[in-house]
Design a protein around this motif. Sequence first.
Motif, PDB file in Angstrom:
ATOM      1  N   LEU A 252       2.616 -27.861  32.672  1.00 21.56           N
ATOM      2  CA  LEU A 252       1.438 -27.464  33.615  1.00 21.56           C
ATOM      3  C   LEU A 252       1.870 -26.471  34.420  1.00 21.56           C
ATOM      4  N   GLN A 253       3.285 -26.356  34.910  1.00 18.28           N
ATOM      5  CA  GLN A 253       3.680 -25.254  35.553  1.00 18.28           C
ATOM      6  C   GLN A 253       3.815 -23.936  34.519  1.00 18.28           C
TER       7      GLN A 253
ATOM      8  N   SER B  13       6.989 -37.523  30.398  1.00 20.94           N
ATOM      9  CA  SER B  13       6.258 -37.245  31.755  1.00 20.94           C
ATOM     10  C   SER B  13       6.965 -35.880  32.274  1.00 20.94           C
ATOM     11  N   ASP B  14       8.313 -35.803  32.170  1.00 17.56           N
ATOM     12  CA  ASP B  14       8.911 -34.690  32.630  1.00 17.56           C
ATOM     13  C   ASP B  14       8.209 -33.205  32.015  1.00 17.56           C
TER      14      ASP B  14
ATOM     15  N   ARG C 218       4.811 -32.386  33.277  1.00 18.45           N
ATOM     16  CA  ARG C 218       4.705 -31.569  34.684  1.00 18.45           C
ATOM     17  C   ARG C 218       5.374 -30.052  34.170  1.00 18.45           C
TER      18      ARG C 218
END
Length: 606
Positions: A362-363, A355-356, A359
């Motif tokens: 995406l960045q 999950s980390d 993210r």
Amino acid sequence: MTATVPPARRLAAARRTIMALVLVLVAASLALLTVGNRFLTRNVMEEASLQANSALRLATSALAGHLSRYETLPALIADHDDMKELVLDPSNPALRQAANLYLKDINALLESSDIYVMTMDGNTVAASNFDGAASFVGENFIYRPYFYEAAAGMQARFYALGTTSAKRGYYFSSPIRVNGAVRGVIAFKVDIEDIETSWRGGEYKILVHDPEGIIFMTGNPEWLYASVLPLTPERLERTTASRRYSDATLRELPIGAGRISEHTLMTVDQAGGAREYLVLEQYMPDADWTVKVLFDTGNIHAQARTMLVAILLFLCLFVLGLAVVIQRRARLQERMHMQIEAQAELERRVEERTSDLARVNLQLRQTQADLIQAGKLAGLGQMSAALSHEFNQPLAAAKTYADSATMLIDRDRISEARDNLGRISNLIDRMASISRHLRNFARKPNEKLGAIAIEDVVEETLEIVSARLGTADATLIIDLQPALPSVRGGPVRLQQVLVNILTNACDAVEGLDDRKIELSARKAGGSVVIEIGDRGPGVPPAIMQRIFDPFFTTKGVGKGLGLGLSISYNIIKDFGGSLTVGQRDGGGALFRIELLEAEAMNEAAE
């Protein structure tokens, strides 16, 4: 459910397997030491026997060839009139002197040892060494087999140690016939020591012995006049009767015989200890000699031992490698068991980090999009700067022509004004062409290159830079080699390159005492070289490697964008040529453009 074998039991089984391999290695080593050594020795000895046999053939051929040179000569000289007259009147001083001189000349010519003539009672009446300290004249050789065989009317051969000269030699003899009757004997003595000298220090020991077994030629001086056969009274009596070896001391060579398979061996007791030799021999029937070649078996045994050690070493390495593989395999299974246990823990941690990472990805995508946009904006900025730089020169020239056209119209010089308007139109066409070609700074153009004439491009370039030359009060000296071949390129872009370099030259010489600019072109091999030189400050060596980089300029702020030379460099590169800069003799900068001939490019393509 399948039962899992504990890691400790796997390691114990691996150790038992390794111990079994060690026992197999020991048994194989013992077998090699007993059986393998004999097998390898026989193989190496077979190879050595082939090599020694070649040496034997060479030695035998050398001896036979050396002796055959003289075999027919005694009969030829015996037929000479001087020899016949001498044996008929042996006490005649004039005949003896003539025969002595003749034999001496023939002996020197034939490079034999001695030539001499004997009467039927064995007395020597003429000899090639008549004037030497060991002259044969007056000596009697009736006891020699070569004498009494020739006296009986036969061609004879004999080898012996000279009783007068104490030198070994091979003797040829022939009867001297007068009116069909034997009236004397002529003998040749041939030196054989030169052949013997060549045998010393070689890999093989070579010896020659007579039918009684006595060695009279050898590369080992210690074996000379020793016998390889027992010196029985009968053998000694035959040797003494012919005085073959004069007063030399004869002895038996301390030897022992042996065999390995079909190979004959001989052991010799000598000063350095007993040595064993592989023996090969060949009988020479014409000379009644036996030639032997001896090869030291110490080298054979050493080579066999080396091969045996190599095999044992390979076997040890093989067993060691196999043991390592078994050990590593057992430990690998142990690690795999531990990894299975750790894998469950790792999967749990991976799920927590997934999950980390989502993210973070995406960045990263957003950042990548921003970088692409920034790259596009930078490209637009470079293109805008390039358009501004490339259009400044044609616009300045167009303005000059426009102002001049206005003045000409006011003065009613319509034809000249029309000519200026035509020039302005040409400059506008050039700017349109430049706008199409400026993309070459970023990528290769799609248009096809063609053959262009250097003279036409230079003429069009002068129309653009003439105004800048006038402003700088500079003089352009043009030196074009006659009948220059066409080059491969584009006329507008080559003109753009020349304008850039000439404009920079004007900037460099402006305000100096020497404001001459030189433009030359010449043929060099399959290329045409264009050089533009000025008397300005030149290009410092520290920046010479960067002068063609985009946005690099040595001009002051606001006087240049640093794109001209970069664009020029890429244009010439697109043409398949090169653009370089260096120091001009006497000071200043020298730009060198090298372009391939159009015909050379076509031949290369074909």
